[in-house]
Design a protein around this motif. Structure first.
Motif, PDB file in Angstrom:
ATOM      1  N   ARG A 283       0.831  -1.201   0.000  1.00 51.19           N
ATOM      2  CA  ARG A 283       0.000   0.000   0.000  1.00 51.19           C
ATOM      3  C   ARG A 283       0.872   1.260   0.000  1.00 51.19           C
ATOM      4  O   ARG A 283       0.587   2.219  -0.740  1.00 51.19           O
ATOM      5  CB  ARG A 283      -0.918  -0.005   1.228  1.00 51.19           C
ATOM      6  CG  ARG A 283      -1.820   1.210   1.307  1.00 51.19           C
ATOM      7  CD  ARG A 283      -2.808   1.102   2.461  1.00 51.19           C
ATOM      8  NE  ARG A 283      -3.559   2.322   2.620  1.00 51.19           N
ATOM      9  CZ  ARG A 283      -4.618   2.649   1.892  1.00 51.19           C
ATOM     10  NH1 ARG A 283      -5.039   1.830   0.928  1.00 51.19           N
ATOM     11  NH2 ARG A 283      -5.261   3.793   2.098  1.00 51.19           N
ATOM     12  N   ALA A 284       1.941   1.272   0.810  1.00 53.57           N
ATOM     13  CA  ALA A 284       2.805   2.446   0.895  1.00 53.57           C
ATOM     14  C   ALA A 284       3.456   2.736  -0.454  1.00 53.57           C
ATOM     15  O   ALA A 284       3.462   3.877  -0.933  1.00 53.57           O
ATOM     16  CB  ALA A 284       3.867   2.241   1.976  1.00 53.57           C
ATOM     17  N   GLN A 285       4.014   1.704  -1.085  1.00 50.76           N
ATOM     18  CA  GLN A 285       4.707   1.905  -2.355  1.00 50.76           C
ATOM     19  C   GLN A 285       3.733   2.246  -3.478  1.00 50.76           C
ATOM     20  O   GLN A 285       4.051   3.032  -4.372  1.00 50.76           O
ATOM     21  CB  GLN A 285       5.519   0.650  -2.711  1.00 50.76           C
ATOM     22  CG  GLN A 285       6.656   0.342  -1.770  1.00 50.76           C
ATOM     23  CD  GLN A 285       7.747   1.410  -1.795  1.00 50.76           C
ATOM     24  OE1 GLN A 285       7.803   2.246  -2.688  1.00 50.76           O
ATOM     25  NE2 GLN A 285       8.621   1.376  -0.795  1.00 50.76           N
ATOM     26  N   PHE A 286       2.528   1.658  -3.433  1.00 53.32           N
ATOM     27  CA  PHE A 286       1.552   1.942  -4.484  1.00 53.32           C
ATOM     28  C   PHE A 286       1.097   3.396  -4.420  1.00 53.32           C
ATOM     29  O   PHE A 286       1.076   4.114  -5.427  1.00 53.32           O
ATOM     30  CB  PHE A 286       0.344   1.020  -4.364  1.00 53.32           C
ATOM     31  CG  PHE A 286      -0.760   1.344  -5.337  1.00 53.32           C
ATOM     32  CD1 PHE A 286      -0.653   0.974  -6.671  1.00 53.32           C
ATOM     33  CD2 PHE A 286      -1.889   2.034  -4.923  1.00 53.32           C
ATOM     34  CE1 PHE A 286      -1.654   1.288  -7.573  1.00 53.32           C
ATOM     35  CE2 PHE A 286      -2.893   2.356  -5.812  1.00 53.32           C
ATOM     36  CZ  PHE A 286      -2.776   1.984  -7.149  1.00 53.32           C
ATOM     37  N   VAL A 287       0.744   3.845  -3.210  1.00 57.73           N
ATOM     38  CA  VAL A 287       0.249   5.217  -3.067  1.00 57.73           C
ATOM     39  C   VAL A 287       1.334   6.218  -3.434  1.00 57.73           C
ATOM     40  O   VAL A 287       1.085   7.198  -4.150  1.00 57.73           O
ATOM     41  CB  VAL A 287      -0.263   5.455  -1.631  1.00 57.73           C
ATOM     42  CG1 VAL A 287      -0.615   6.921  -1.428  1.00 57.73           C
ATOM     43  CG2 VAL A 287      -1.469   4.576  -1.346  1.00 57.73           C
ATOM     44  N   SER A 288       2.575   5.979  -2.957  1.00 55.98           N
ATOM     45  CA  SER A 288       3.655   6.905  -3.289  1.00 55.98           C
ATOM     46  C   SER A 288       4.026   6.816  -4.765  1.00 55.98           C
ATOM     47  O   SER A 288       4.447   7.803  -5.373  1.00 55.98           O
ATOM     48  CB  SER A 288       4.885   6.614  -2.423  1.00 55.98           C
ATOM     49  OG  SER A 288       5.402   5.330  -2.698  1.00 55.98           O
ATOM     50  N   GLY A 289       3.856   5.630  -5.374  1.00 57.23           N
ATOM     51  CA  GLY A 289       4.189   5.469  -6.788  1.00 57.23           C
ATOM     52  C   GLY A 289       3.232   6.178  -7.712  1.00 57.23           C
ATOM     53  O   GLY A 289       3.591   6.555  -8.834  1.00 57.23           O
ATOM     54  N   VAL A 290       1.993   6.392  -7.281  1.00 60.14           N
ATOM     55  CA  VAL A 290       1.004   7.088  -8.114  1.00 60.14           C
ATOM     56  C   VAL A 290       1.363   8.558  -8.262  1.00 60.14           C
ATOM     57  O   VAL A 290       0.960   9.212  -9.230  1.00 60.14           O
ATOM     58  CB  VAL A 290      -0.400   6.932  -7.475  1.00 60.14           C
ATOM     59  CG1 VAL A 290      -1.423   7.828  -8.157  1.00 60.14           C
ATOM     60  CG2 VAL A 290      -0.854   5.486  -7.559  1.00 60.14           C
ATOM     61  N   SER A 291       2.136   9.097  -7.339  1.00 62.80           N
ATOM     62  CA  SER A 291       2.409  10.534  -7.346  1.00 62.80           C
ATOM     63  C   SER A 291       3.192  10.977  -8.578  1.00 62.80           C
ATOM     64  O   SER A 291       2.929  12.053  -9.130  1.00 62.80           O
ATOM     65  CB  SER A 291       3.168  10.925  -6.078  1.00 62.80           C
ATOM     66  OG  SER A 291       4.383  10.214  -5.985  1.00 62.80           O
ATOM     67  N   GLY A 346       8.353   8.437  -2.109  1.00 64.33           N
ATOM     68  CA  GLY A 346       8.234   7.151  -1.429  1.00 64.33           C
ATOM     69  C   GLY A 346       9.476   6.804  -0.638  1.00 64.33           C
ATOM     70  O   GLY A 346       9.395   6.337   0.509  1.00 64.33           O
ATOM     71  N   ILE A 347      10.647   7.072  -1.239  1.00 63.95           N
ATOM     72  CA  ILE A 347      11.911   6.783  -0.546  1.00 63.95           C
ATOM     73  C   ILE A 347      12.044   7.667   0.688  1.00 63.95           C
ATOM     74  O   ILE A 347      12.437   7.211   1.764  1.00 63.95           O
ATOM     75  CB  ILE A 347      13.096   6.994  -1.506  1.00 63.95           C
ATOM     76  CG1 ILE A 347      12.983   6.068  -2.712  1.00 63.95           C
ATOM     77  CG2 ILE A 347      14.419   6.773  -0.792  1.00 63.95           C
ATOM     78  CD1 ILE A 347      14.044   6.296  -3.764  1.00 63.95           C
ATOM     79  N   VAL A 348      11.696   8.949   0.522  1.00 61.72           N
ATOM     80  CA  VAL A 348      11.808   9.887   1.645  1.00 61.72           C
ATOM     81  C   VAL A 348      10.874   9.484   2.776  1.00 61.72           C
ATOM     82  O   VAL A 348      11.264   9.480   3.952  1.00 61.72           O
ATOM     83  CB  VAL A 348      11.501  11.317   1.164  1.00 61.72           C
ATOM     84  CG1 VAL A 348      11.401  12.267   2.356  1.00 61.72           C
ATOM     85  CG2 VAL A 348      12.577  11.802   0.208  1.00 61.72           C
ATOM     86  N   GLN A 349       9.644   9.126   2.434  1.00 59.13           N
ATOM     87  CA  GLN A 349       8.686   8.754   3.476  1.00 59.13           C
ATOM     88  C   GLN A 349       9.116   7.484   4.201  1.00 59.13           C
ATOM     89  O   GLN A 349       8.959   7.368   5.412  1.00 59.13           O
ATOM     90  CB  GLN A 349       7.302   8.579   2.851  1.00 59.13           C
ATOM     91  CG  GLN A 349       6.683   9.896   2.433  1.00 59.13           C
ATOM     92  CD  GLN A 349       5.503   9.714   1.500  1.00 59.13           C
ATOM     93  OE1 GLN A 349       5.373   8.685   0.834  1.00 59.13           O
ATOM     94  NE2 GLN A 349       4.644  10.697   1.436  1.00 59.13           N
ATOM     95  N   SER A 350       9.688   6.538   3.456  1.00 56.86           N
ATOM     96  CA  SER A 350      10.199   5.330   4.097  1.00 56.86           C
ATOM     97  C   SER A 350      11.345   5.668   5.044  1.00 56.86           C
ATOM     98  O   SER A 350      11.420   5.165   6.160  1.00 56.86           O
ATOM     99  CB  SER A 350      10.662   4.335   3.020  1.00 56.86           C
ATOM    100  OG  SER A 350      11.250   3.199   3.612  1.00 56.86           O
ATOM    101  N   GLY A 351      12.246   6.553   4.573  1.00 52.08           N
ATOM    102  CA  GLY A 351      13.366   6.948   5.419  1.00 52.08           C
ATOM    103  C   GLY A 351      12.926   7.709   6.655  1.00 52.08           C
ATOM    104  O   GLY A 351      13.465   7.510   7.746  1.00 52.08           O
ATOM    105  N   VAL A 352      11.929   8.583   6.496  1.00 56.71           N
ATOM    106  CA  VAL A 352      11.430   9.349   7.642  1.00 56.71           C
ATOM    107  C   VAL A 352      10.761   8.419   8.648  1.00 56.71           C
ATOM    108  O   VAL A 352      10.889   8.607   9.869  1.00 56.71           O
ATOM    109  CB  VAL A 352      10.458  10.443   7.165  1.00 56.71           C
ATOM    110  CG1 VAL A 352       9.716  11.062   8.338  1.00 56.71           C
ATOM    111  CG2 VAL A 352      11.223  11.528   6.409  1.00 56.71           C
TER     112      VAL A 352
END
Length: 627
Positions: A283-291, A346-352
């Motif tokens: 879900r996290a990667q899908f939502v961030s990937g749509v951006s 997505g990478i930034v949100q994962s890192g945060v």
């Protein structure tokens, strides 16, 4: 130390920036990034100038020599070519003069040099960014390692070990990888965005306003999707911590899991936790990937608007073709930083999310330490518990009003049923936990005022659960005292009756043990830890079921060795097997967190109290059914 962790995205981001900003390479990274971007935005101007030079040469070649530019424009208007006349009017050409190839070549060469130097600066910036981030990573790992050493024992009691390991390894690594992948790119994107806007407004404010109108829409898309994805990334790394804990527990208890045939149960739990990681990650990667596709759509709308209005401005004489070319290049580059930031979301949100878990650990409450008191050197070993109270839970008393005096050189055995508070008493002495009331003194000094390192340097300890690290047997024994020589290590092993079995191993004292002492039996591991305590030669000894894992013959030998070791030292012995405490100077019987009886072995048996009950229960002969 107590701290409150703000879990806001912006707050965590600023803290991450401070982590990297203190590195000297960070300033060099910014300088090189600024130089690279400055050179990069010059290139479209040079290429646009080359285009205008070629157009000027073509127009000049097609007109009559001797005419002026104004005469050419007037003639075109007389012929009814008003639009073409407007375009020609903004071109700087000389009638009858062709393309100035030298000037065109100079502009193209300058563009080539500028692009090459910009690329070089970009490469050097990447090197400085890597240096700054890796230094920051090393510093962060050191802080986490130091923090783990300052956490109170209650944190380890209430948190799964696998989750702590995940924070110290997985989350820190993910944080560093995130910084490595995004730091220089995000910095360049912000600098480039500012530089592009400056250049675009300098060429034509009208088109610049149209291009800028895309930015709020792009930011809105990124913000909306980012807010939806961030909770999923938080759940993802929390799920990873839970999965790591389950794997660590299953691996540590592999023999027990296998013996009880619980492999299917462990695998089922693994699948459940793995599925939780999958769901949160998907879900996290899908939502961030749509951006990023959404951002591309918004940028393309702006690009089309700029192209249409720009062509109309050229036809009306408001721009040259070269200026429009440069602006279109800037406009296209403008979408680059926005698209790049979106792609990195997505990478930034994962890192945060990982950073939040790491910072929560770093902000956890630490053990308080005394600084004013100092134990005498050498310590005599007089230990007093004065009306000590302790409770793990505020609502559940464990020890209430306990008082005990242990004179130097005496051996005190602490016995009692499971849960009586025996080990807790020793944990309080070592300040693994702080007393809830009363105080504990060593040689008249309140241990709450003494630095833990100073206190624990005076106490040697052998636990029921022997702990060995991956390394040689000599290194494990030498862990008891810094700088111990090989002869001292072997002497300690002989005193603990470990020398014989060590020499039977293929490499003797240089035999390499696996993690947790793999390669030797439980009893042999215990002997090694006892040898470590012999080597420490501390004035106070704590033996918590120190002989629980050895056979009866070895226990007798170790007991004799302990008698020699404890001579002249204060010794606390915690034991369930009462045969190991018969010779203690004082035997203390605990029940329900209180001392219910104390005395010598003979006196306590004669009193026929709680100790006698324990003794009879342990040594009673089995009852035979005569049938």
């Amino acid at each position: 130390m107590t701290a409150t962790t703000d879990t806001g995205f912006a707050v965590t981001g600023r803290r991450l920036l401070r982590l990297v900003r203190v590195q000297r390479a960070f300033a060099a990274m910014l300088a090189l990034g600024l130089a690279s971007i400055t050179l990069n935005i010059i290139s479209p101007i040079l290429l646009g100038r080359a285009t205008d030079l070629v157009l000027a040469g073509v127009l000049g070649h097609g007109t009559t020599p001797g005419e002026t530019k104004a005469q050419v424009v007037a003639r075109l208007r007389e012929q009814g070519h008003d639009t073409f006349a407007a375009m020609v009017g903004v071109v700087d050409f000389t009638p009858g003069q062709g393309v100035d190839m030298a000037a065109v070549a100079a502009s193209l060469l300058a563009a080539l040099v500028v692009t090459a130097v910009s690329g070089l600066c970009w490469m050097l910036q990447g090197r400085q960014a890597t240096k700054a981030i890796q230094h920051a990573g090393a510093r962060l790992r050191a802080e986490v390692e130091a923090k783990l050493g300052r956490l109170p024992l209650t944190r380890f009691d209430t948190t799964r070990r696998g989750d702590l390991l995940s924070r110290a390894t997985n989350d820190v690594d993910n944080l560093i990888v995130t910084l490595q992948q995004t730091m220089s790119q995000l910095t360049n994107s912000v600098l480039l965005l500012v530089a592009l806007l400056v250049m675009m407004f300098s060429i034509t404010p009208l088109l610049a306003v149209i291009a800028v109108l895309v930015v709020p829409a792009a930011v809105a898309v990124t913000t909306l999707l980012g807010k939806r994805a961030q909770p999923d990334f938080n759940r993802l790394w929390a799920a990873v911590g839970g999965l790591t804990g389950q794997v660590e527990e299953t691996y540590t208890g592999h023999a027990l899991v296998t013996a009880h045939d619980r492999r299917d149960l462990a695998l089922a739990e693994f699948r459940e936790r793995n599925e939780a990681v999958f769901r949160a990650g998907y879900r996290a990667q899908f939502v961030s990937g749509v951006s990023q596709p959404s951002m591309n759509f918004v940028n393309n709308l702006g690009y089309v608007a700029v192209a249409v209005v720009g062509c109309l401005r050229v036809l009306s004489g408001g721009l040259t073709i070269g200026e429009l070319q440069a602006f279109v290049q800037y406009s296209r580059q403008l979408s680059g930083p926005l698209t790049q930031v979106t792609g990195l979301a997505g990478i930034v949100q994962s890192g945060v999310a990982s950073a939040r878990r790491v910072f929560e650990l770093l902000d956890s409450a630490e053990e308080t330490d005394g600084e004013t008191g100092r134990l005498p050197s050498p310590a005599a070993g007089l230990v007093r518990f004065e009306s000590v109270r302790f409770r793990y839970d505020e609502d559940t008393p464990l020890i209430e009003g306990l008082s005990l005096d242990v004179r130097p050189g005496r051996t005190v055995a602490i016995v009692g049923p499971t849960g009586a508070g025996k080990t807790t008493l020793v944990n309080l002495l070592l300040r693994f936990y702080e007393v809830s009331g009363g105080r504990i003194t060593v040689d008249g000094i309140d241990i709450a005022t003494v630095p833990r390192a100073d206190l624990r340097a005076r106490v040697g300890m052998v636990l029921q659960d022997s702990w060995l690290f991956a390394g040689t047997i000599a290194d494990n024994i030498g862990y008891g005292r810094d700088g111990a020589g090989r002869e001292e290590i072997e002497a300690a092993a002989r005193a603990a009756h470990a020398d014989h079995f060590i020499r039977t191993l293929p490499d003797g004292y240089d035999t390499v043990l696996g993690e947790d002492g793999g390669g030797v039996s439980a009893g042999e591991r215990q002997l090694i830890t006892i040898a470590r305590a012999f080597l420490a030669d501390s004035p106070i000894l704590v033996l918590d079921e120190a002989t629980s894992a050895v056979d009866s013959r070895t226990e007798l030998l170790v007991r004799r060795a302990m008698e020699r070791l404890s001579a002249g030292r204060t010794c606390f012995v915690i034991a369930h097997r009462l045969s190991t405490v018969r010779d203690a100077d004082t035997i203390v019987v605990m029940r329900g967190g209180a001392i219910v009886e104390s005395g010598t072995h003979a006196a306590l048996l004669a009193a026929d109290g709680p100790y006698a009950e324990l003794y009879r229960a342990q040594f009673a002969q089995p009852v035979t059914d005569a049938g």
